[in-house]
Design a protein around this motif. Structure first.
Motif, mmCIF file in Angstrom:
data_model
loop_
_atom_site.group_PDB
_atom_site.id
_atom_site.type_symbol
_atom_site.label_atom_id
_atom_site.label_comp_id
_atom_site.label_asym_id
_atom_site.label_seq_id
_atom_site.Cartn_x
_atom_site.Cartn_y
_atom_site.Cartn_z
ATOM 1 N N ILE A 125 -5.049 -2.056 -1.044
ATOM 2 C CA ILE A 125 -6.191 -1.144 -1.094
ATOM 3 C C ILE A 125 -6.396 -0.449 0.253
ATOM 4 O O ILE A 125 -6.692 0.732 0.328
ATOM 5 C CB ILE A 125 -7.476 -1.923 -1.486
ATOM 6 C CG1 ILE A 125 -7.390 -2.365 -2.946
ATOM 7 C CG2 ILE A 125 -8.715 -1.056 -1.288
ATOM 8 C CD1 ILE A 125 -8.609 -3.102 -3.446
ATOM 9 N N VAL A 126 -6.213 -1.214 1.298
ATOM 10 C CA VAL A 126 -6.485 -0.697 2.641
ATOM 11 C C VAL A 126 -5.277 0.082 3.158
ATOM 12 O O VAL A 126 -4.142 -0.294 2.884
ATOM 13 C CB VAL A 126 -6.788 -1.880 3.584
ATOM 14 C CG1 VAL A 126 -7.140 -1.383 4.959
ATOM 15 C CG2 VAL A 126 -7.908 -2.710 3.013
ATOM 16 N N PRO A 127 -5.528 1.164 3.851
ATOM 17 C CA PRO A 127 -4.407 1.972 4.360
ATOM 18 C C PRO A 127 -3.431 1.153 5.203
ATOM 19 O O PRO A 127 -3.822 0.200 5.860
ATOM 20 C CB PRO A 127 -5.092 3.014 5.239
ATOM 21 C CG PRO A 127 -6.480 3.089 4.738
ATOM 22 C CD PRO A 127 -6.823 1.757 4.188
ATOM 23 N N HIS A 139 0.827 -1.202 0.000
ATOM 24 C CA HIS A 139 0.000 0.000 0.000
ATOM 25 C C HIS A 139 0.862 1.252 0.000
ATOM 26 O O HIS A 139 0.537 2.246 -0.627
ATOM 27 C CB HIS A 139 -0.925 0.016 1.210
ATOM 28 C CG HIS A 139 -1.873 1.156 1.170
ATOM 29 N ND1 HIS A 139 -1.607 2.364 1.761
ATOM 30 C CD2 HIS A 139 -3.061 1.296 0.533
ATOM 31 C CE1 HIS A 139 -2.602 3.193 1.513
ATOM 32 N NE2 HIS A 139 -3.496 2.574 0.773
ATOM 33 N N GLN A 174 -16.644 -9.250 -8.256
ATOM 34 C CA GLN A 174 -17.404 -9.683 -7.087
ATOM 35 C C GLN A 174 -18.876 -9.924 -7.408
ATOM 36 O O GLN A 174 -19.486 -10.857 -6.901
ATOM 37 C CB GLN A 174 -17.330 -8.604 -5.989
ATOM 38 C CG GLN A 174 -15.986 -8.522 -5.319
ATOM 39 C CD GLN A 174 -15.786 -9.689 -4.377
ATOM 40 O OE1 GLN A 174 -16.524 -9.869 -3.431
ATOM 41 N NE2 GLN A 174 -14.784 -10.496 -4.663
ATOM 42 N N VAL A 175 -19.462 -9.042 -8.221
ATOM 43 C CA VAL A 175 -20.913 -9.129 -8.393
ATOM 44 C C VAL A 175 -21.331 -9.965 -9.603
ATOM 45 O O VAL A 175 -22.465 -10.414 -9.660
ATOM 46 C CB VAL A 175 -21.573 -7.738 -8.486
ATOM 47 C CG1 VAL A 175 -21.362 -6.969 -7.202
ATOM 48 C CG2 VAL A 175 -21.061 -6.938 -9.661
ATOM 49 N N ARG A 203 -0.977 3.603 -7.718
ATOM 50 C CA ARG A 203 -2.383 3.801 -7.423
ATOM 51 C C ARG A 203 -3.247 2.894 -8.290
ATOM 52 O O ARG A 203 -3.057 2.804 -9.486
ATOM 53 C CB ARG A 203 -2.713 5.249 -7.754
ATOM 54 C CG ARG A 203 -3.751 5.844 -6.911
ATOM 55 C CD ARG A 203 -4.001 7.250 -7.428
ATOM 56 N NE ARG A 203 -5.359 7.617 -7.094
ATOM 57 C CZ ARG A 203 -5.667 8.304 -6.014
ATOM 58 N NH1 ARG A 203 -4.736 8.694 -5.203
ATOM 59 N NH2 ARG A 203 -6.917 8.602 -5.760
ATOM 60 N N ASP A 245 -3.257 0.077 9.121
ATOM 61 C CA ASP A 245 -3.906 -1.105 9.678
ATOM 62 C C ASP A 245 -2.928 -2.261 9.843
ATOM 63 O O ASP A 245 -3.311 -3.344 10.236
ATOM 64 C CB ASP A 245 -5.025 -1.583 8.747
ATOM 65 C CG ASP A 245 -6.217 -0.665 8.847
ATOM 66 O OD1 ASP A 245 -6.506 -0.010 7.850
ATOM 67 O OD2 ASP A 245 -6.827 -0.610 9.919
ATOM 68 N N HIS A 283 -12.359 -4.966 -9.380
ATOM 69 C CA HIS A 283 -12.560 -5.924 -8.296
ATOM 70 C C HIS A 283 -14.066 -6.082 -8.012
ATOM 71 O O HIS A 283 -14.573 -7.190 -7.855
ATOM 72 C CB HIS A 283 -11.832 -5.421 -7.050
ATOM 73 C CG HIS A 283 -12.066 -6.256 -5.825
ATOM 74 N ND1 HIS A 283 -11.572 -7.530 -5.699
ATOM 75 C CD2 HIS A 283 -12.760 -6.004 -4.690
ATOM 76 C CE1 HIS A 283 -11.943 -8.019 -4.532
ATOM 77 N NE2 HIS A 283 -12.669 -7.120 -3.902
ATOM 78 N N LEU A 284 -14.781 -4.963 -7.980
ATOM 79 C CA LEU A 284 -16.223 -5.013 -7.697
ATOM 80 C C LEU A 284 -16.975 -5.759 -8.800
ATOM 81 O O LEU A 284 -17.882 -6.536 -8.515
ATOM 82 C CB LEU A 284 -16.777 -3.594 -7.527
ATOM 83 C CG LEU A 284 -16.317 -2.857 -6.256
ATOM 84 C CD1 LEU A 284 -16.813 -1.420 -6.262
ATOM 85 C CD2 LEU A 284 -16.807 -3.580 -5.012
ATOM 86 N N PRO A 340 -9.805 -7.567 2.501
ATOM 87 C CA PRO A 340 -9.714 -6.961 1.173
ATOM 88 C C PRO A 340 -8.393 -7.320 0.503
ATOM 89 O O PRO A 340 -7.454 -7.745 1.174
ATOM 90 C CB PRO A 340 -9.762 -5.459 1.464
ATOM 91 C CG PRO A 340 -9.278 -5.329 2.857
ATOM 92 C CD PRO A 340 -9.679 -6.579 3.578
ATOM 93 N N LEU A 350 -10.181 -0.935 -7.763
ATOM 94 C CA LEU A 350 -11.348 -1.333 -6.994
ATOM 95 C C LEU A 350 -12.550 -1.642 -7.885
ATOM 96 O O LEU A 350 -13.288 -2.595 -7.651
ATOM 97 C CB LEU A 350 -11.672 -0.198 -6.021
ATOM 98 C CG LEU A 350 -12.678 -0.492 -4.934
ATOM 99 C CD1 LEU A 350 -12.297 -1.732 -4.150
ATOM 100 C CD2 LEU A 350 -12.788 0.708 -4.012
ATOM 101 N N GLY A 351 -12.755 -0.823 -8.920
ATOM 102 C CA GLY A 351 -13.908 -1.006 -9.795
ATOM 103 C C GLY A 351 -13.918 -2.392 -10.431
ATOM 104 O O GLY A 351 -14.927 -3.104 -10.414
ATOM 105 N N GLY A 362 -8.924 -11.134 -0.359
ATOM 106 C CA GLY A 362 -9.684 -10.825 -1.571
ATOM 107 C C GLY A 362 -9.554 -11.818 -2.704
ATOM 108 O O GLY A 362 -9.909 -11.513 -3.836
ATOM 109 N N ALA A 403 -13.021 -15.163 0.974
ATOM 110 C CA ALA A 403 -12.090 -14.193 1.545
ATOM 111 C C ALA A 403 -12.739 -13.424 2.683
ATOM 112 O O ALA A 403 -13.930 -13.147 2.663
ATOM 113 C CB ALA A 403 -11.643 -13.224 0.464
#
Lengths: 110, 592
Positions: free
Chosen positions: B341-343, B287, B567-568, B292, B346, B563-564, B337, B560-561, B316, B334
């Protein structure tokens, strides 16, 4: 998308409303980053968000990162089902502090 | 008279011998064709032209890539101004380049464009000038300038200009040719580097162990370099650490991030024996530094042959499948994430871990290239097909089982759509050694593939809109209507809307990119219990076989897009470019 910003008792509540999509997320981003820049704890109210896409989520993530860098609290409150679903799909629902309501968030110290 | 310098690569007649300009032109053409050193050949051509047209001096000017500066690259005769530069819109030479037309200047001193600085420097007096641009069609490359005609009449004639222009064209072709072969050499160099990168990548994968070892992997890259990786190694206490990952996007940037992630795992994994902690640490690193929008989905795990226990962390990634001894499959979705992607703050929070006991079964970890890649015989495996292949091959050693799966893809000369990578942890032998009589796995006939029902397709929505952010609302409404027609529930409807919206965003932001104004067509059809969504754009088509990795990434961005969408939707694939060009993305969502 509309937004509302309230500053009260040393905290800022930003309410985003409507569709946060590719067209409106730049506005959401700047509202959130401006709010974070003021150095207060931020609560983002998502109760009236009817739709949010990856660009909207990215704005929230960026604001969260910025808040963390400054050591400010950043929490999502009253997250609508629509927004929660996308956070979940992005597997970010565990990354953000999410509270059922503002009162609930305030009753818990971070 | 000045003699031309002798070029060791060429033999030529003395300049005196050119009886007419056609002969000179033919000789120059031969020179150019045989030339391996364009600068030398041009220099010699200039000598020939200057001598042939009986000028006191000649100069060759080359325009830089930006078209802003003219530089004198060679001279012949009375003045030596090699290296002299001037803005491309100045001087008589600049004027010829700008107008893309040759000219005769009978008296330079009266021409307002004439730049007297050179004469001051050289002490030479310019009287007349003959100048012709070097260009091919509208592509300007420079100019040839001759100064002061010798003999009784110092003026250049229209015939001289005509000859000079012909010579300049011939020089233009030679320059263009040389530049193209330079580009070719550059391309070959790039390909060699790519092969080296591929070799280094292969060296990052573990070596295949003997048949008795419980962990094996297999990977076939779609192109030279790959964004997939896997690794496994034995820890001092006998446990085996393993991982498998998939970097978003394709091409060199994915390959570099793959190398970084794989190296981090191998390095940190030697001392850090908790997969959840390990992935959190790697996430922090990626990260902090990743480009990006790029991310890595990854599974890290530790297997203990002495007990059959596996501890897993899944960032993920596709859910790993446990093929139990009783023949059933269990998936482990999973809980974290994707990495990157995650800061990073964490990082001290470990990623969640799942513990499972293989109990003599086999755990399969794989990338979506396995379930969604094109098979040799057409179609995709999907998870069901993958399970069927595993069942069919259950009786043979793990390494061969994996090879039998990879053998289903691509094939000689056919490009894979995605990297295909798998890793298996087979607990059968260790379970025997533990004394838990494994028995034979419950034999189960592979499920016969369902006969394709002949179901009519029904078109629900067809929407043609400009690929602009302010049209997305309209697209979402259309998807919502189509979902309502099929009686989809609230969550399903939301997911569909999200998937289509994100796919349209990719068209707006990446396919058309900086070139707005294109259209896109969203078409939704229903076929039995499947919604088929096709998204067509008219951006330059993506030929998966031909585009370079970077171009491909521009159109199939990570992030992310994407990835989504994965996912769907149940299936996502680019179809071959439709007639009339553009790209066609097909997504399928089962709505039963």
């Amino acid at each position: 998308m509309e937004h509302q910003l309230k500053e009260e008792q040393g905290r800022i509540v930003v309410a985003l409303k409507g569709d946060v999509d590719l067209q409106s997320s730049p506005a959401a981003r700047s509202v959130l980053l401006d709010a974070v820049g003021r150095g207060f704890p931020i609560f983002v109210d998502l109760s009236d968000v009817t739709y949010i896409d990856s660009s909207g989520i990215a704005s929230l993530v960026e604001a969260l990162q910025d808040a963390r860098k400054r050591g400010s609290r950043f929490a999502l409150v009253s997250v609508s089902e629509a927004a929660h679903r996308v956070l979940q799909l992005a597997r970010l629902d565990k990354v953000f502090a999410i509270h059922a309501s503002l009162a609930d968030a305030l009753s818990r110290a971070e | 008279m000045t003699r031309p310098r002798v070029n060791e690569n060429h033999t030529w007649k003395s300049d005196d011998a050119f009886s007419d300009h056609l002969e000179l032109l033919a000789a120059m053409g031969q020179d150019f064709a045989a030339s391996r050193d364009i600068d030398k050949t041009l220099e010699h051509a200039l000598v020939r032209i200057t001598e042939y047209l009986d000028a006191e001096s000649g100069a060759l000017f080359i325009l830089d890539d930006e078209g802003k500066t003219l530089t004198c690259t060679s001279c012949h005769g009375a003045t030596q101004i090699t290296g002299f530069r001037l803005p491309s819109d100045q001087g008589i030479v600049g004027r010829a380049v700008q107008n893309n037309a040759g000219e005769i200047v009978r008296d330079a001193s009266t021409d307002p464009s004439f730049f007297p600085g050179v004469d001051r420097q050289t002490g030479y007096t310019t009287k007349s000038i003959l100048c012709a641009p070097i260009s091919i069609h509208d592509r300007r490359m420079g100019a040839i300038e001759l100064i002061n005609k010798r003999g009784s009449d110092p003026r250049f004639t229209p015939d001289d200009l005509h000859i000079l222009e012909t010579m300049a064209s011939s020089a233009g072709l030679a320059i263009l040719n040389a530049r193209m072969s330079e580009a070719l050499v550059e391309k070959e160099r790039f390909e060699r580097e790519l092969e080296l990168a591929a070799e280094i990548q292969r060296s990052l994968l573990p070596e295949r162990r003997d048949g008795g070892f419980p962990v094996h992997g297999a990977s076939i890259p779609a192109r030279l370099v790959s964004g997939d990786f896997y690794d496994f190694f034995t820890l001092p206490d006998g446990r085996i650490a393993f991982n498998l990952g998939d970097v978003s996007g394709k091409g060199m940037n994915a390959a570099l991030l793959m190398a970084k992630t794989a190296s981090l795992y191998r390095c940190l994994g030697k001392t850090l024996h908790h997969p959840g902690q390990l992935l959190a640490r790697i996430n922090a690193e990626i990260h902090e530094t990743a480009t990006r929008g790029m991310f890595v989905t990854m599974i890290g795990g530790i297997y203990e042959p002495a007990t059959g226990l596996v501890r897993l962390a899944n960032a993920g990634h596709e859910p790993p499948l446990l093929h139990r001894r009783d023949g059933r499959f269990v998936a482990f979705p999973a809980e974290a994430p994707p990495l990157g992607i995650v800061p990073s703050s964490d990082s001290f929070d470990d990623f969640p871990e799942t513990e499972l006991n293989l109990e003599g079964g086999t755990l399969y970890v794989f990338t979506d290239g396995v379930t969604e890649g094109y098979l040799k015989g057409g179609g995709t495996l999907r998870v069901e097909g993958f399970e069927a292949v595993i069942r069919e091959n259950a009786g043979i050693p793990l390494a061969r089982r994996l090879d039998n799966v990879t053998a289903l893809f691509g094939g000689a000369g056919r490009t894979l759509r995605d990297d295909v990578t798998m890793l298996g942890v087979d607990d059968a032998e260790p379970a025997k050694a533990r004394g838990a009589a494994p028995g034979s796995p419950t034999p189960r006939a592979p499920r016969a593939p369902r006969a394709k029902e002949e179901v009519e397709e029904e078109e629900l929505v067809r929407l043609e809109v400009s690929a602009r952010p302010d049209r997305l609302k309209l697209v979402r409404r259309a998807v919502s209507e189509a979902a309502a027609l099929c009686g989809c529930g609230e969550t399903l409807t939301r997911d569909l809307i999200l998937g289509v919206d994100e796919a349209c965003q990719n068209v707006i932001r990446h396919a058309y990119g900086d070139d707005p104004g294109g259209d896109m067509i969203v078409e939704i059809r229903r076929k039995g219990d499947e919604l088929i969504i096709e998204l067509r754009d008219f951006a330059p088509p993506i030929d998966v076989d031909k585009v370079r990795p970077r171009d491909l990434d521009d159109v199939r961005p990570g992030g992310l897009g994407t990835h989504l969408i994965g996912q769907v939707m149940d299936e996502v694939a680019f179809l071959p470019s439709p007639p009339g060009g553009g790209n066609l993305l097909r997504m399928v969502k089962r709505i039963s």
